[in-house]
Scaffold this active site. Sequence first.
Site, short mmCIF file in Angstrom:
data_model
loop_
_atom_site.label_atom_id
_atom_site.label_comp_id
_atom_site.label_asym_id
_atom_site.label_seq_id
_atom_site.Cartn_x
_atom_site.Cartn_y
_atom_site.Cartn_z
N GLU A 81 0.84 -1.19 0.00
CA GLU A 81 0.00 0.00 0.00
C GLU A 81 0.87 1.24 0.00
O GLU A 81 0.42 2.34 0.30
CB GLU A 81 -0.98 0.00 1.17
N CYS A 113 -3.54 -3.27 4.56
CA CYS A 113 -2.61 -4.29 5.08
C CYS A 113 -3.05 -5.71 4.75
O CYS A 113 -2.37 -6.67 5.11
CB CYS A 113 -2.45 -4.13 6.59
N THR A 154 3.84 4.23 15.20
CA THR A 154 3.48 2.95 14.57
C THR A 154 3.95 2.91 13.11
O THR A 154 3.34 2.27 12.28
CB THR A 154 1.96 2.68 14.66
N SER A 203 -10.02 3.03 13.95
CA SER A 203 -9.42 1.87 13.27
C SER A 203 -9.11 0.76 14.27
O SER A 203 -9.26 -0.42 13.96
CB SER A 203 -8.20 2.28 12.44
N HIS A 235 -2.27 -9.61 12.58
CA HIS A 235 -1.71 -8.43 11.91
C HIS A 235 -1.35 -7.46 13.04
O HIS A 235 -2.20 -7.12 13.87
CB HIS A 235 -2.75 -7.81 10.98
N LYS A 244 -5.34 -6.46 22.06
CA LYS A 244 -6.59 -5.74 22.37
C LYS A 244 -7.79 -6.52 21.83
O LYS A 244 -8.85 -6.57 22.45
CB LYS A 244 -6.57 -4.33 21.76
N ASN A 277 5.65 -1.18 12.16
CA ASN A 277 4.58 -1.58 11.25
C ASN A 277 5.14 -1.75 9.84
O ASN A 277 5.77 -0.83 9.31
CB ASN A 277 3.51 -0.48 11.26
N SER A 310 -7.38 -2.11 6.54
CA SER A 310 -8.34 -1.02 6.72
C SER A 310 -9.15 -0.79 5.46
O SER A 310 -8.71 -1.07 4.35
CB SER A 310 -7.60 0.27 7.08
N1 COA Z 1 2.51 4.40 30.02
C1 COA Z 1 1.91 3.27 29.55
N2 COA Z 1 0.85 3.29 28.72
C2 COA Z 1 0.38 4.49 28.31
C3 COA Z 1 0.95 5.70 28.76
C4 COA Z 1 2.07 5.62 29.64
N3 COA Z 1 2.69 6.72 30.08
N4 COA Z 1 0.29 6.72 28.18
C5 COA Z 1 -0.69 6.17 27.41
N5 COA Z 1 -0.62 4.82 27.50
C6 COA Z 1 -1.46 3.83 26.81
C7 COA Z 1 -2.91 4.23 26.66
O1 COA Z 1 -3.65 3.95 27.84
C8 COA Z 1 -3.31 3.34 25.49
O2 COA Z 1 -3.52 2.03 25.95
P1 COA Z 1 -4.85 1.21 25.53
O3 COA Z 1 -4.81 1.15 24.02
O4 COA Z 1 -4.68 -0.11 26.17
O5 COA Z 1 -6.00 2.01 26.01
C9 COA Z 1 -2.06 3.33 24.62
O6 COA Z 1 -0.99 3.73 25.46
C10 COA Z 1 -2.11 4.27 23.44
O7 COA Z 1 -2.48 5.52 23.92
P2 COA Z 1 -3.53 6.41 23.11
O8 COA Z 1 -3.79 7.67 23.84
O9 COA Z 1 -4.72 5.58 22.73
O10 COA Z 1 -2.63 6.69 21.82
P3 COA Z 1 -2.87 7.65 20.63
O11 COA Z 1 -4.27 8.06 20.49
O12 COA Z 1 -1.84 8.73 20.71
O13 COA Z 1 -2.45 6.72 19.39
C11 COA Z 1 -3.05 4.95 17.89
C12 COA Z 1 -2.65 5.32 19.30
C13 COA Z 1 -2.89 3.46 17.67
C14 COA Z 1 -4.50 5.33 17.66
C15 COA Z 1 -2.15 5.73 16.88
O14 COA Z 1 -0.84 5.35 17.05
C16 COA Z 1 -2.57 5.54 15.43
O15 COA Z 1 -3.41 6.25 14.91
N6 COA Z 1 -1.93 4.56 14.73
C17 COA Z 1 -2.19 4.30 13.31
C18 COA Z 1 -3.44 3.49 13.06
C19 COA Z 1 -3.37 2.09 13.54
O16 COA Z 1 -2.32 1.54 13.81
N7 COA Z 1 -4.54 1.44 13.65
C20 COA Z 1 -4.63 0.08 14.15
C21 COA Z 1 -5.57 -0.78 13.40
S1 COA Z 1 -4.94 -1.16 11.79
#
Ligand code: COA
Length: 359
Positions: A81, A113, A154, A203, A235, A244, A277, A310
């Site tokens: 992709e 993916c 990521t 996502s 994945h 999760k 990733n 996705s």
């Molecule tokens: N110590 C430990 N864990 C911590 C922390 C700390 N100091 N601060 C935050 N966290 C945890 C959060 O509780 C969360 O855990 P949870 O998922 O079990 O609830 C995790 O870290 C991520 O924190 P969050 O605030 O949700 O992160 P974010 O909103 O900044 O980004 C993604 C996370 C995955 C949404 C982001 O990286 C993203 O958009 N990635 C691309 C899309 C993707 O990968 N999608 C997945 C499906 S294909």
Amino acid sequence: MTVTVGIDKIGLYVPQYYIEMTELAHARGVEPSKYTIGIGQDKMAVPPLDQDVVAMAANAAASILDEHDLLAIDQVIVGTESAFDYSKSVASYLHELLDLQPYCKAYEIKQACYGATAGLQSACDYVRLRPDRKILVVATDIARYGLGTPGEPTQGAGAVAMVVSESPRLLVLDNETSLFTDDVMDFWRPNYEAYPLVDGQFSNEQYIRFFSEVWKNYQEKTHCEFSDFEAICFHLPYTKMGMKAFKPFLEEMSEEERERFTARYQEASIYNRHVGNIYTGSLFLSFISLLENSSVLVAGDRIGFFSYGSGAVGEFFAGELVEGFENQLYIAEHKALLENRKMLTVEEYEEIFMEVVDS
Ligand code: COA
């Protein structure tokens, strides 16, 4: 006579640069444990400016092909992709670079993916009908979300190559699989955007929903239980993601089974934790990680796979490890590939990153 088909060989390539996630966290003003525990990533592969998806794919494929493969391969299918061309496929370049025989089909599959899984299943169907032929399936991607974005931790880059054949020496794949498709806007990249548009939390939710849908459908079709499997590979856009989705099911299991699946999950995410990733290849990187880091796998063990792309498509499929599968592994080569990389500072990574955008 039943023809068994599946993965005969599996190879990996990752770029020679990486950054430490703790360094990235410091630079972004984030607690390092958010990246290392919350996201579950320790290192992130960074491709140098002169390495694109074709170069990574060629390196992964060249590491496993021998002269017999070159003559027997009828198709080269690339899942990606992050290709640089809307028309000409990465597979055409790969066909030339690998010196594959000319009476061959070369093409690319796109579905975020999920693309390489579609390629793998298509390859199996072809070989079931033509057991003397082989197919090369390659997943190759550079995951880029942008500096300072939530998706930045990521990111990653790498390629996985697989030879699909009859009587495979690594993993026989089952005919039965379960699929789920729904038009959702969780992650997409229109042709005018340098980076994907992503609703990260949405996502995550879709991934979890799709896993539950395909597992339910798989159970209805096959009457299998998780207890029929030694491990489930996911994945992994980041190593926390599969867990999760798996967690609600783990909570329903006996303690012994929960411990077993958790241990296998950990083994199946070691390489991903150190690479990041790689989009289409992430599921298969996890499989390589399981094979090369687990000391308990034996022939006959059944492995389940959850593929998610996705947009979105999900698939649950399964296979069985073959007698002598351990002889098909490249453990020393892959460990050397990961260990001999050069660490970049965050500034050096940012410089490379911005130069790609400007070019
Ligand atoms: N110590 C430990 N864990 C911590 C922390 C700390 N100091 N601060 C935050 N966290 C945890 C959060 O509780 C969360 O855990 P949870 O998922 O079990 O609830 C995790 O870290 C991520 O924190 P969050 O605030 O949700 O992160 P974010 O909103 O900044 O980004 C993604 C996370 C995955 C949404 C982001 O990286 C993203 O958009 N990635 C691309 C899309 C993707 O990968 N999608 C997945 C499906 S294909």
